[in-house]
Write an enzyme that holds these catalytic residues in place. Sequence first.
Site, PDB file in Angstrom:
ATOM      1  N   GLU A  79       0.912  -1.010   0.337  1.00  0.00           N
ATOM      2  CA  GLU A  79      -0.174   0.376  -0.273  1.00  0.00           C
ATOM      3  C   GLU A  79       0.596   1.177   0.155  1.00  0.00           C
ATOM      4  O   GLU A  79       1.023   2.086   1.114  1.00  0.00           O
ATOM      5  CB  GLU A  79      -0.851   0.052   0.976  1.00  0.00           C
ATOM      6  CG  GLU A  79      -1.733  -1.257   0.898  1.00  0.00           C
ATOM      7  CD  GLU A  79      -2.530  -0.930   1.620  1.00  0.00           C
ATOM      8  OE1 GLU A  79      -2.945  -0.150   2.631  1.00  0.00           O
ATOM      9  OE2 GLU A  79      -4.260  -2.212   1.812  1.00  0.00           O
TER      10      GLU A  79
ATOM     11  N   GLU B 160      -4.580  -8.855  -0.428  1.00  0.00           N
ATOM     12  CA  GLU B 160      -5.806  -8.348   0.771  1.00  0.00           C
ATOM     13  C   GLU B 160      -6.685  -8.249   0.411  1.00  0.00           C
ATOM     14  O   GLU B 160      -7.794  -7.768  -0.591  1.00  0.00           O
ATOM     15  CB  GLU B 160      -5.413  -7.012   1.581  1.00  0.00           C
ATOM     16  CG  GLU B 160      -3.989  -7.673   1.818  1.00  0.00           C
ATOM     17  CD  GLU B 160      -3.657  -6.001   2.911  1.00  0.00           C
ATOM     18  OE1 GLU B 160      -4.456  -5.527   3.483  1.00  0.00           O
ATOM     19  OE2 GLU B 160      -2.211  -5.314   3.800  1.00  0.00           O
TER      20      GLU B 160
HETATM   21  O1  AHR Z   1      -5.170  -6.002   6.796  1.00  0.00           O
HETATM   22  C1  AHR Z   1      -4.983  -4.580   7.563  1.00  0.00           C
HETATM   23  C2  AHR Z   1      -4.434  -3.091   6.820  1.00  0.00           C
HETATM   24  O2  AHR Z   1      -5.693  -3.071   5.551  1.00  0.00           O
HETATM   25  C3  AHR Z   1      -3.290  -4.074   6.571  1.00  0.00           C
HETATM   26  O3  AHR Z   1      -2.035  -3.934   7.468  1.00  0.00           O
HETATM   27  C4  AHR Z   1      -2.861  -2.811   5.624  1.00  0.00           C
HETATM   28  O4  AHR Z   1      -2.205  -3.629   4.238  1.00  0.00           O
HETATM   29  C5  AHR Z   1      -4.904  -2.995   4.743  1.00  0.00           C
HETATM   30  O5  AHR Z   1      -4.573  -1.230   5.046  1.00  0.00           O
END
Ligand code: AHR
Length: 533
Positions: A213, A337
């Site tokens: 991110e 994710e």
């Molecule tokens: O999964 C929780 C968080 O969500 C992670 O650390 C981040 O990459 C995302 O914003």
Amino acid sequence: MKLRLLSKKLFKRLFLFSIVSLIYCNQTYSAGAAARNESSVNRMIIHADKGAEQISRNIYGHFSEHLGRCIYEGFWVGEDSPIPNTRGIRNDVVEALKKIKVPVLRWPGGCFADEYHWMDGIGPKEKRPSMINTHWGGVTENNHFGTHEFLDLCEQLGCEPYICGNVGSGTIQEMQQWVEYITFDGKSPMADLRRANGREEPWKVTFWAVGNENWGCGGGMTPEHYANLYRQFATYLRNFSDNRLYKVACGPSGGDYRWTEVLMREAGGGRRSRMNGLALHYYCGSGSRSRSATQFDEIDWFEQLRRALQIDELITEHSKIMDQYDPSKRVALLVDEWGAWHNVEPGTNRGFLYQQNSLRDALVAGVSLNIFNNHCDRVKMANIAQIVNVLQAMILTKGEQMIVTPTYHVFEMYKVHHDATLLPIDLQSTDYRFGNNSIPAVNVSASKDDSGTIHISLCNLDPGNAAEVRCALEGADPKGISGRILTAEAMTAHNTFENPNVVKPVTFSDYKLEGNILTTTLPSKSVVVLEIK
Ligand code: AHR
């Protein structure tokens, strides 16, 4: 007898004709969004003889971050803990996860990754420096779980490691040396340091991400800036010995199509591209009203699933951009994710993201995995966030106790799709209406494994109505069928430490197979997996 045979044949013809005409006179659906169907029956054709793409087992991947109680308590209890463990890693959690065949595990973050300095997590534990985990609760991280412990965990689980390196606050040298430390089998400063820390043989690590991110917690960068950094970092990530890295660039958040465009243009296309994968992140909540994981009404149920289904459009649109720069699909889209994001459980640290997990989350998992399967030509990995005690977890722990969640059961039921061949589907779904809005009631994917067995995973999103499904298995000659179902009386049903088996799969037998025509009735709010031999 003759008449019965005749009427059977007639029925089959009429049925096939009605399916074909319904599909081709209205809309054709494949791999994702279901066409609208005004009748009360869901109709589909599974092209059992037309499979071409493999569903990578890595679509069933997981994510573990130094966040809340995921690593510490969830996996790591330390060698001296009364909780049974192997070299500090708890045995009950590993045993439960082996049953869902975790194929790949991402670590150490998440946002934590771009603040993590790997050298703080090697060597004697009492000498490892601490740090503040600024993203997640401001707690002190003692670095007792580091590179050796993570790779030991992967060996215990029998899965591949996927490491996310630090771009936001790290250096190229630091990341390069990490790869050398883990994978170099010759004599070198880093390989010797690894040996001094007790590991003679190098490990194999294929999947390596260059930051996380980086448009947000990983450095707040523009895509242009990150694309240049990606090229620079990726240049120095070496293939030592016979290890071959699969390099992953930070991808977009949700519908940030510009990010994908710039990354593919600047670093993804062409023969000299140093990118193997682009990582998309997408979380879905239930909107602004109730965001509790277990106390919600139908509006929250509907909204949560409507948002979960949006990943289909996101993958389709990002893939179109990738196709322009990479028509041969050399660069994969990794959804590294994803999952449902609810409010934390009452009384828990807001920075720890500990949430319960209900039947609604099982449906989120069921439809998301179906969508990833149906996009397996471009989607080669997905990592649900996160594996233990954080967000849409497989496992929840409390001291020495451990329970598995409804989401865990979906991963267990769907493991039949690992590395199987995707079967194309034409689906006409009925609508699940709520208020003035509607979404398709039925969501599905199908695959054929090496032995020729077909598996169909079906979700009925409607919490109030059963869904009748009529399906033609084209090109198949089925001999037998069996099934399993995950459902419950209440939308909010979930497992607790007091009642750990409220939601669990049972045998399902509400189906009929006549020739290659399958009819089945999916109970409301259910996930069903059918096996056809
Ligand atoms: O999964 C929780 C968080 O969500 C992670 O650390 C981040 O990459 C995302 O914003």
